[in-house]
Design a protein around this motif. Structure first.
Motif, PDB file in Angstrom:
ATOM      1  N   GLY A  99     -44.349  22.460 -21.027  1.00 46.82           N
ATOM      2  CA  GLY A  99     -43.163  21.644 -21.296  1.00 46.82           C
ATOM      3  C   GLY A  99     -43.367  20.174 -21.010  1.00 46.82           C
ATOM      4  N   ALA A 100     -44.059  19.858 -19.902  1.00 47.73           N
ATOM      5  CA  ALA A 100     -44.357  18.466 -19.567  1.00 47.73           C
ATOM      6  C   ALA A 100     -45.799  18.120 -19.917  1.00 47.73           C
ATOM      7  CB  ALA A 100     -44.096  18.198 -18.092  1.00 47.73           C
ATOM      8  N   ILE A 101     -46.751  18.954 -19.413  1.00 46.20           N
ATOM      9  CA  ILE A 101     -48.180  18.658 -19.564  1.00 46.20           C
ATOM     10  C   ILE A 101     -48.930  19.915 -19.971  1.00 46.20           C
ATOM     11  CG2 ILE A 101     -50.270  17.855 -18.409  1.00 46.20           C
ATOM     12  CD1 ILE A 101     -48.510  16.474 -16.343  1.00 46.20           C
ATOM     13  N   SER A 102     -49.878  19.754 -20.885  1.00 44.97           N
ATOM     14  CA  SER A 102     -50.779  20.852 -21.206  1.00 44.97           C
ATOM     15  C   SER A 102     -52.210  20.346 -21.166  1.00 44.97           C
ATOM     16  CB  SER A 102     -50.478  21.448 -22.585  1.00 44.97           C
ATOM     17  OG  SER A 102     -50.803  20.516 -23.595  1.00 44.97           O
ATOM     18  N   GLY A 103     -53.096  21.237 -20.757  1.00 45.90           N
ATOM     19  CA  GLY A 103     -54.521  20.947 -20.754  1.00 45.90           C
ATOM     20  C   GLY A 103     -55.256  22.131 -21.340  1.00 45.90           C
ATOM     21  N   SER A 104     -56.288  21.872 -22.142  1.00 47.44           N
ATOM     22  CA  SER A 104     -57.044  22.964 -22.752  1.00 47.44           C
ATOM     23  C   SER A 104     -58.477  22.545 -23.041  1.00 47.44           C
ATOM     24  CB  SER A 104     -56.363  23.419 -24.049  1.00 47.44           C
ATOM     25  OG  SER A 104     -56.374  22.387 -25.004  1.00 47.44           O
ATOM     26  N   ASN A 105     -59.331  23.549 -23.312  1.00 47.08           N
ATOM     27  CA  ASN A 105     -60.708  23.323 -23.771  1.00 47.08           C
ATOM     28  C   ASN A 105     -61.504  22.382 -22.882  1.00 47.08           C
ATOM     29  OD1 ASN A 105     -60.311  24.972 -26.062  1.00 47.08           O
ATOM     30  ND2 ASN A 105     -59.252  23.280 -27.061  1.00 47.08           N
ATOM     31  N   VAL A 137     -55.504  15.760 -13.258  1.00 46.39           N
ATOM     32  CA  VAL A 137     -55.127  15.571 -11.860  1.00 46.39           C
ATOM     33  C   VAL A 137     -53.743  14.922 -11.844  1.00 46.39           C
ATOM     34  CG1 VAL A 137     -55.705  14.454  -9.678  1.00 46.39           C
ATOM     35  CG2 VAL A 137     -57.534  15.274 -11.179  1.00 46.39           C
ATOM     36  N   VAL A 138     -52.823  15.541 -11.110  1.00 45.32           N
ATOM     37  CA  VAL A 138     -51.464  15.010 -10.993  1.00 45.32           C
ATOM     38  C   VAL A 138     -51.174  14.773  -9.514  1.00 45.32           C
ATOM     39  CG1 VAL A 138     -49.024  15.354 -11.514  1.00 45.32           C
ATOM     40  CG2 VAL A 138     -50.771  16.341 -13.028  1.00 45.32           C
ATOM     41  N   ASP A 139     -50.941  13.520  -9.135  1.00 49.48           N
ATOM     42  CA  ASP A 139     -50.679  13.134  -7.743  1.00 49.48           C
ATOM     43  C   ASP A 139     -49.323  12.461  -7.601  1.00 49.48           C
ATOM     44  OD1 ASP A 139     -53.110  13.909  -6.552  1.00 49.48           O
ATOM     45  OD2 ASP A 139     -54.083  12.031  -7.105  1.00 49.48           O
ATOM     46  N   HIS A 140     -48.641  12.758  -6.509  1.00 50.15           N
ATOM     47  CA  HIS A 140     -47.423  12.052  -6.110  1.00 50.15           C
ATOM     48  C   HIS A 140     -46.439  11.860  -7.260  1.00 50.15           C
ATOM     49  CE1 HIS A 140     -50.544  10.856  -3.194  1.00 50.15           C
ATOM     50  NE2 HIS A 140     -49.569  11.057  -2.329  1.00 50.15           N
ATOM     51  N   SER A 141     -46.240  12.898  -8.044  1.00 47.28           N
ATOM     52  CA  SER A 141     -45.383  12.802  -9.224  1.00 47.28           C
ATOM     53  C   SER A 141     -44.280  13.848  -9.178  1.00 47.28           C
ATOM     54  CB  SER A 141     -46.231  12.970 -10.491  1.00 47.28           C
ATOM     55  OG  SER A 141     -47.139  11.896 -10.615  1.00 47.28           O
ATOM     56  N   THR A 142     -43.324  13.705 -10.088  1.00 50.21           N
ATOM     57  CA  THR A 142     -42.236  14.664 -10.221  1.00 50.21           C
ATOM     58  C   THR A 142     -42.227  15.195 -11.642  1.00 50.21           C
ATOM     59  OG1 THR A 142     -40.908  13.514  -8.576  1.00 50.21           O
ATOM     60  CG2 THR A 142     -39.737  14.997 -10.072  1.00 50.21           C
ATOM     61  N   ILE A 143     -42.257  16.524 -11.752  1.00 47.21           N
ATOM     62  CA  ILE A 143     -42.197  17.209 -13.038  1.00 47.21           C
ATOM     63  C   ILE A 143     -40.961  18.096 -12.962  1.00 47.21           C
ATOM     64  CG2 ILE A 143     -43.363  18.852 -14.540  1.00 47.21           C
ATOM     65  CD1 ILE A 143     -46.021  17.729 -13.401  1.00 47.21           C
ATOM     66  N   ALA A 144     -39.898  17.725 -13.673  1.00 45.44           N
ATOM     67  CA  ALA A 144     -38.620  18.412 -13.497  1.00 45.44           C
ATOM     68  C   ALA A 144     -37.880  18.604 -14.815  1.00 45.44           C
ATOM     69  CB  ALA A 144     -37.729  17.621 -12.539  1.00 45.44           C
ATOM     70  N   ASN A 145     -37.177  19.732 -14.907  1.00 44.28           N
ATOM     71  CA  ASN A 145     -36.277  20.008 -16.031  1.00 44.28           C
ATOM     72  C   ASN A 145     -36.975  19.982 -17.391  1.00 44.28           C
ATOM     73  OD1 ASN A 145     -33.803  20.171 -14.385  1.00 44.28           O
ATOM     74  ND2 ASN A 145     -34.291  18.021 -13.998  1.00 44.28           N
ATOM     75  N   ASN A 146     -38.209  20.462 -17.428  1.00 42.37           N
ATOM     76  CA  ASN A 146     -38.943  20.557 -18.687  1.00 42.37           C
ATOM     77  C   ASN A 146     -38.840  21.980 -19.204  1.00 42.37           C
ATOM     78  OD1 ASN A 146     -40.347  17.817 -18.766  1.00 42.37           O
ATOM     79  ND2 ASN A 146     -40.797  18.547 -16.711  1.00 42.37           N
ATOM     80  N   ASN A 147     -39.143  22.178 -20.478  1.00 44.81           N
ATOM     81  CA  ASN A 147     -38.985  23.489 -21.084  1.00 44.81           C
ATOM     82  C   ASN A 147     -40.103  23.746 -22.086  1.00 44.81           C
ATOM     83  OD1 ASN A 147     -37.922  25.418 -23.193  1.00 44.81           O
ATOM     84  ND2 ASN A 147     -36.246  25.505 -21.717  1.00 44.81           N
ATOM     85  N   VAL A 187     -42.813  20.263  -8.845  1.00 51.69           N
ATOM     86  CA  VAL A 187     -42.599  20.871 -10.161  1.00 51.69           C
ATOM     87  C   VAL A 187     -41.370  21.760  -9.985  1.00 51.69           C
ATOM     88  CG1 VAL A 187     -43.566  22.291 -12.013  1.00 51.69           C
ATOM     89  CG2 VAL A 187     -45.079  20.835 -10.622  1.00 51.69           C
ATOM     90  N   VAL A 188     -40.233  21.308 -10.542  1.00 48.77           N
ATOM     91  CA  VAL A 188     -38.962  21.995 -10.277  1.00 48.77           C
ATOM     92  C   VAL A 188     -38.128  22.162 -11.560  1.00 48.77           C
ATOM     93  CG1 VAL A 188     -38.825  21.210  -7.887  1.00 48.77           C
ATOM     94  CG2 VAL A 188     -37.778  19.849  -9.679  1.00 48.77           C
ATOM     95  N   ASP A 189     -37.309  23.212 -11.550  1.00 52.42           N
ATOM     96  CA  ASP A 189     -36.305  23.447 -12.593  1.00 52.42           C
ATOM     97  C   ASP A 189     -36.850  23.380 -14.017  1.00 52.42           C
ATOM     98  OD1 ASP A 189     -34.312  23.865 -10.686  1.00 52.42           O
ATOM     99  OD2 ASP A 189     -33.917  21.716 -10.553  1.00 52.42           O
ATOM    100  N   SER A 190     -38.072  23.845 -14.197  1.00 55.32           N
ATOM    101  CA  SER A 190     -38.661  23.893 -15.530  1.00 55.32           C
ATOM    102  C   SER A 190     -38.697  25.357 -15.973  1.00 55.32           C
ATOM    103  CB  SER A 190     -40.055  23.274 -15.541  1.00 55.32           C
ATOM    104  OG  SER A 190     -39.974  21.881 -15.284  1.00 55.32           O
ATOM    105  N   VAL A 191     -38.530  25.601 -17.254  1.00 57.19           N
ATOM    106  CA  VAL A 191     -38.423  26.965 -17.769  1.00 57.19           C
ATOM    107  C   VAL A 191     -39.518  27.217 -18.786  1.00 57.19           C
ATOM    108  CG1 VAL A 191     -36.919  28.552 -19.008  1.00 57.19           C
ATOM    109  CG2 VAL A 191     -35.935  26.887 -17.441  1.00 57.19           C
TER     110      VAL A 191
END
Length: 185
Positions: A138-144, A149-159, A181-185
């Motif tokens: 919903g917020a970030i994808s990584g592949s292949n 690297v995710v530092d000191h960030s907020t990932i919230a309410n993504n779907n 990483v909160v309230d993501s579905v």
């Protein structure tokens, strides 16, 4: 903006309502370094990857205090797609002190998508919220073989319609530190 084998520096600019049939609705960087400071990307659209920006083929993207609102990608990376940036050729990309909100991708990475050849992206002190992916991440994808690297960030309410409401990583080295990483579905 299309930059190839060059250096792009953008400061205090707005990219509004731009579109591309394929990649990089507002900016496409190919074998280049692109730096954005205090910039706004809003309502940009790409038929494929990188609704606002694509950082592609041994390129480095540096985003400082930049905002991404309501951008759309037909495939991956609603706001930004980082693809095929080999670490032996280019330094890691950076997203620092940025706000990525209400971006959408039909595929993966509602806000950010990172893929192929150990492409490395460091997200620091940023907020990614209310983003959507039709597939995964919903917020970030990584592949292949990507490195994320995710530092000191907020990932919230993504779907995401499939997996990883906040973050989805497959065949990827992913690390989070001091990140909510909160309230993501």
């Amino acid at each position: 903006v299309y930059v190839r084998f060059g250096v792009l520096r953008v400061r205090r600019c707005t990219f509004l309502r731009n579109s591309a049939a394929t990649n990089g609705g507002a900016v496409y960087a190919f074998d280049s370094t692109a730096t954005f400071e205090d910039t706004l990307f809003e309502l940009n659209e790409a038929g494929e990857s990188g609704g606002a920006v694509v950082i592609y083929s041994d390129s480095q993207g540096i985003f400082l205090r930049t905002k991404f609102f309501h951008n759309y990608a037909g495939t991956n990376g609603g706001a930004v797609a980082f693809q095929a940036n080999r670490p032996e050729k280019v330094d890691p990309s950076l997203v620092k002190d940025c706000l990525l909100r209400h971006n959408k991708a039909s595929g993966t990475g509602g806000a950010i998508h990172v893929t192929v050849f150990f492409t490395t992206v460091h997200v620091d002190t940023s907020v990614l919220d209310y983003n959507y992916a039709g597939d995964s991440g919903g917020a970030i994808s990584g592949s292949n073989d990507a490195i994320l690297v995710v530092d000191h960030s907020t990932i919230a309410n993504n779907n995401a319609s499939e997996q990883g409401g906040g973050i989805h990583a497959i065949g990827t080295s992913a690390a989070t530190r001091n990140t909510s990483v909160v309230d993501s579905v």
